[in-house]
Write a protein that holds these residues in place. Structure first.
Motif, mmCIF file in Angstrom:
data_model
loop_
_atom_site.group_PDB
_atom_site.id
_atom_site.type_symbol
_atom_site.label_atom_id
_atom_site.label_comp_id
_atom_site.label_asym_id
_atom_site.label_seq_id
_atom_site.Cartn_x
_atom_site.Cartn_y
_atom_site.Cartn_z
ATOM 1 N N ALA A 64 0.840 -1.191 0.000
ATOM 2 C CA ALA A 64 0.000 0.000 0.000
ATOM 3 C C ALA A 64 0.876 1.241 0.000
ATOM 4 C CB ALA A 64 -0.908 0.011 1.225
ATOM 5 N N CYS A 65 0.427 2.245 -0.736
ATOM 6 C CA CYS A 65 1.143 3.518 -0.774
ATOM 7 C C CYS A 65 0.956 4.243 0.552
ATOM 8 C CB CYS A 65 0.582 4.355 -1.917
ATOM 9 S SG CYS A 65 1.231 6.025 -1.948
ATOM 10 N N LYS A 66 2.048 4.731 1.107
ATOM 11 C CA LYS A 66 1.956 5.450 2.384
ATOM 12 C C LYS A 66 1.332 6.828 2.215
ATOM 13 C CE LYS A 66 5.858 3.359 4.818
ATOM 14 N NZ LYS A 66 7.146 3.663 5.445
ATOM 15 N N GLN A 67 1.360 7.357 1.020
ATOM 16 C CA GLN A 67 0.823 8.703 0.777
ATOM 17 C C GLN A 67 -0.697 8.674 0.625
ATOM 18 O OE1 GLN A 67 3.178 11.316 0.486
ATOM 19 N NE2 GLN A 67 4.814 9.838 0.782
ATOM 20 N N CYS A 68 -1.192 7.793 -0.256
ATOM 21 C CA CYS A 68 -2.618 7.819 -0.574
ATOM 22 C C CYS A 68 -3.333 6.521 -0.226
ATOM 23 C CB CYS A 68 -2.812 8.148 -2.060
ATOM 24 S SG CYS A 68 -2.230 6.846 -3.165
ATOM 25 N N GLY A 69 -2.601 5.478 0.150
ATOM 26 C CA GLY A 69 -3.232 4.224 0.538
ATOM 27 C C GLY A 69 -3.540 3.291 -0.616
ATOM 28 N N ILE B 212 -9.220 -3.306 3.025
ATOM 29 C CA ILE B 212 -9.136 -2.846 1.641
ATOM 30 C C ILE B 212 -10.485 -2.239 1.275
ATOM 31 C CG2 ILE B 212 -9.051 -3.635 -0.769
ATOM 32 C CD1 ILE B 212 -6.937 -5.665 0.102
ATOM 33 N N LEU B 213 -10.459 -1.074 0.674
ATOM 34 C CA LEU B 213 -11.694 -0.517 0.135
ATOM 35 C C LEU B 213 -11.508 -0.320 -1.361
ATOM 36 C CD1 LEU B 213 -12.041 2.857 -0.505
ATOM 37 C CD2 LEU B 213 -11.451 2.934 1.878
ATOM 38 N N ILE B 214 -12.577 -0.594 -2.095
ATOM 39 C CA ILE B 214 -12.500 -0.523 -3.547
ATOM 40 C C ILE B 214 -13.402 0.593 -4.042
ATOM 41 C CG2 ILE B 214 -12.880 -1.761 -5.715
ATOM 42 C CD1 ILE B 214 -12.354 -4.372 -4.128
ATOM 43 N N ILE B 215 -12.833 1.502 -4.802
ATOM 44 C CA ILE B 215 -13.589 2.613 -5.380
ATOM 45 C C ILE B 215 -13.730 2.361 -6.880
ATOM 46 C CG2 ILE B 215 -13.534 5.091 -5.880
ATOM 47 C CD1 ILE B 215 -12.056 5.361 -3.113
ATOM 48 N N PHE B 216 -14.997 2.272 -7.324
ATOM 49 C CA PHE B 216 -15.247 2.003 -8.740
ATOM 50 C C PHE B 216 -15.399 3.294 -9.533
ATOM 51 C CE2 PHE B 216 -16.803 -1.782 -6.508
ATOM 52 C CZ PHE B 216 -16.102 -2.760 -7.179
ATOM 53 N N ASP B 217 -16.179 4.201 -8.979
ATOM 54 C CA ASP B 217 -16.430 5.465 -9.662
ATOM 55 C C ASP B 217 -16.293 6.589 -8.647
ATOM 56 O OD1 ASP B 217 -17.381 7.698 -10.953
ATOM 57 O OD2 ASP B 217 -19.026 6.645 -11.918
ATOM 58 N N ALA B 218 -15.152 7.248 -8.686
ATOM 59 C CA ALA B 218 -14.828 8.228 -7.656
ATOM 60 C C ALA B 218 -15.837 9.376 -7.606
ATOM 61 C CB ALA B 218 -13.424 8.771 -7.878
ATOM 62 N N SER B 219 -16.403 9.743 -8.743
ATOM 63 C CA SER B 219 -17.318 10.881 -8.766
ATOM 64 C C SER B 219 -18.679 10.533 -8.164
ATOM 65 C CB SER B 219 -17.490 11.398 -10.196
ATOM 66 O OG SER B 219 -18.086 10.398 -11.002
ATOM 67 N N GLU B 220 -19.011 9.220 -8.132
ATOM 68 C CA GLU B 220 -20.308 8.794 -7.607
ATOM 69 C C GLU B 220 -20.183 8.184 -6.213
ATOM 70 O OE1 GLU B 220 -23.366 9.036 -9.088
ATOM 71 O OE2 GLU B 220 -22.397 10.224 -10.636
ATOM 72 N N SER B 221 -18.970 7.982 -5.744
ATOM 73 C CA SER B 221 -18.773 7.217 -4.523
ATOM 74 C C SER B 221 -18.711 8.101 -3.286
ATOM 75 C CB SER B 221 -17.483 6.403 -4.639
ATOM 76 O OG SER B 221 -17.160 5.830 -3.392
ATOM 77 N N ILE C 94 -17.757 6.953 -0.423
ATOM 78 C CA ILE C 94 -16.491 6.579 0.232
ATOM 79 C C ILE C 94 -15.345 7.404 -0.361
ATOM 80 C CG2 ILE C 94 -14.859 4.691 0.675
ATOM 81 C CD1 ILE C 94 -17.340 2.790 0.300
ATOM 82 N N ALA C 95 -15.381 7.596 -1.665
ATOM 83 C CA ALA C 95 -14.335 8.377 -2.323
ATOM 84 C C ALA C 95 -14.316 9.805 -1.798
ATOM 85 C CB ALA C 95 -14.542 8.366 -3.835
ATOM 86 N N LYS C 96 -15.503 10.367 -1.633
ATOM 87 C CA LYS C 96 -15.585 11.750 -1.132
ATOM 88 C C LYS C 96 -15.057 11.845 0.287
ATOM 89 C CE LYS C 96 -19.606 12.822 -3.854
ATOM 90 N NZ LYS C 96 -21.058 12.735 -3.747
ATOM 91 N N ILE C 97 -15.502 10.903 1.118
ATOM 92 C CA ILE C 97 -15.115 10.928 2.530
ATOM 93 C C ILE C 97 -13.611 10.729 2.680
ATOM 94 C CG2 ILE C 97 -15.337 9.696 4.741
ATOM 95 C CD1 ILE C 97 -18.306 9.064 3.735
ATOM 96 N N SER C 98 -13.067 9.783 1.903
ATOM 97 C CA SER C 98 -11.662 9.438 2.073
ATOM 98 C C SER C 98 -10.736 10.312 1.229
ATOM 99 C CB SER C 98 -11.449 7.960 1.731
ATOM 100 O OG SER C 98 -11.833 7.716 0.394
ATOM 101 N N GLY C 99 -11.306 11.128 0.351
ATOM 102 C CA GLY C 99 -10.489 12.022 -0.453
ATOM 103 C C GLY C 99 -9.815 11.354 -1.634
ATOM 104 N N LYS C 100 -10.264 10.139 -1.999
ATOM 105 C CA LYS C 100 -9.685 9.451 -3.154
ATOM 106 C C LYS C 100 -10.427 9.910 -4.416
ATOM 107 C CE LYS C 100 -7.859 6.642 -0.019
ATOM 108 N NZ LYS C 100 -6.884 7.281 0.851
ATOM 109 N N ASN C 101 -9.704 10.173 -5.461
ATOM 110 C CA ASN C 101 -10.378 10.550 -6.699
ATOM 111 C C ASN C 101 -9.938 9.719 -7.893
ATOM 112 O OD1 ASN C 101 -7.857 11.687 -7.122
ATOM 113 N ND2 ASN C 101 -8.534 13.738 -6.563
ATOM 114 N N VAL C 102 -9.224 8.644 -7.632
ATOM 115 C CA VAL C 102 -8.849 7.704 -8.690
ATOM 116 C C VAL C 102 -9.445 6.348 -8.327
ATOM 117 C CG1 VAL C 102 -6.940 6.629 -9.922
ATOM 118 C CG2 VAL C 102 -6.708 8.970 -9.070
#
Ligand SMILES: [Zn+2]
Length: 63
Positions: free
Chosen positions: A5-10, A34-43, A45-53
């Motif tokens: 896992a990346c230490k910067q973004c996980g 492990i959390l899986i993000i399929f569509d960052a714009s609709e997720s 979890i993506a918003k909460i965790s700050g992941k956009n990829v």
């Protein structure tokens, strides 16, 4: 192969020694969940965790 896992973004890295998102080589094999993000714009979890990829991320990286 052991997942890292990346230490910067996980981001979970399954191949190679470099994060595909932030291009760092600062990886760890010690992470929890492990959390899986399929569509960052609709997720939510993506918003909460700050992941956009989309992709697999560690819930918690132990640094
Ligand atoms: Zn990263």
């Amino acid at each position: 192969m052991v997942e890292k896992a990346c230490k910067q973004c996980g981001r979970i890295i399954e191949e190679g020694n470099e994060c595909v998102v932030c291009k760092t080589k600062d990886l760890t094999t010690t992470f929890k969940g492990i959390l899986i993000i399929f569509d960052a714009s609709e997720s939510e979890i993506a918003k909460i965790s700050g992941k956009n990829v989309p992709g697999k991320y560690a819930v918690k990286v132990i640094k």
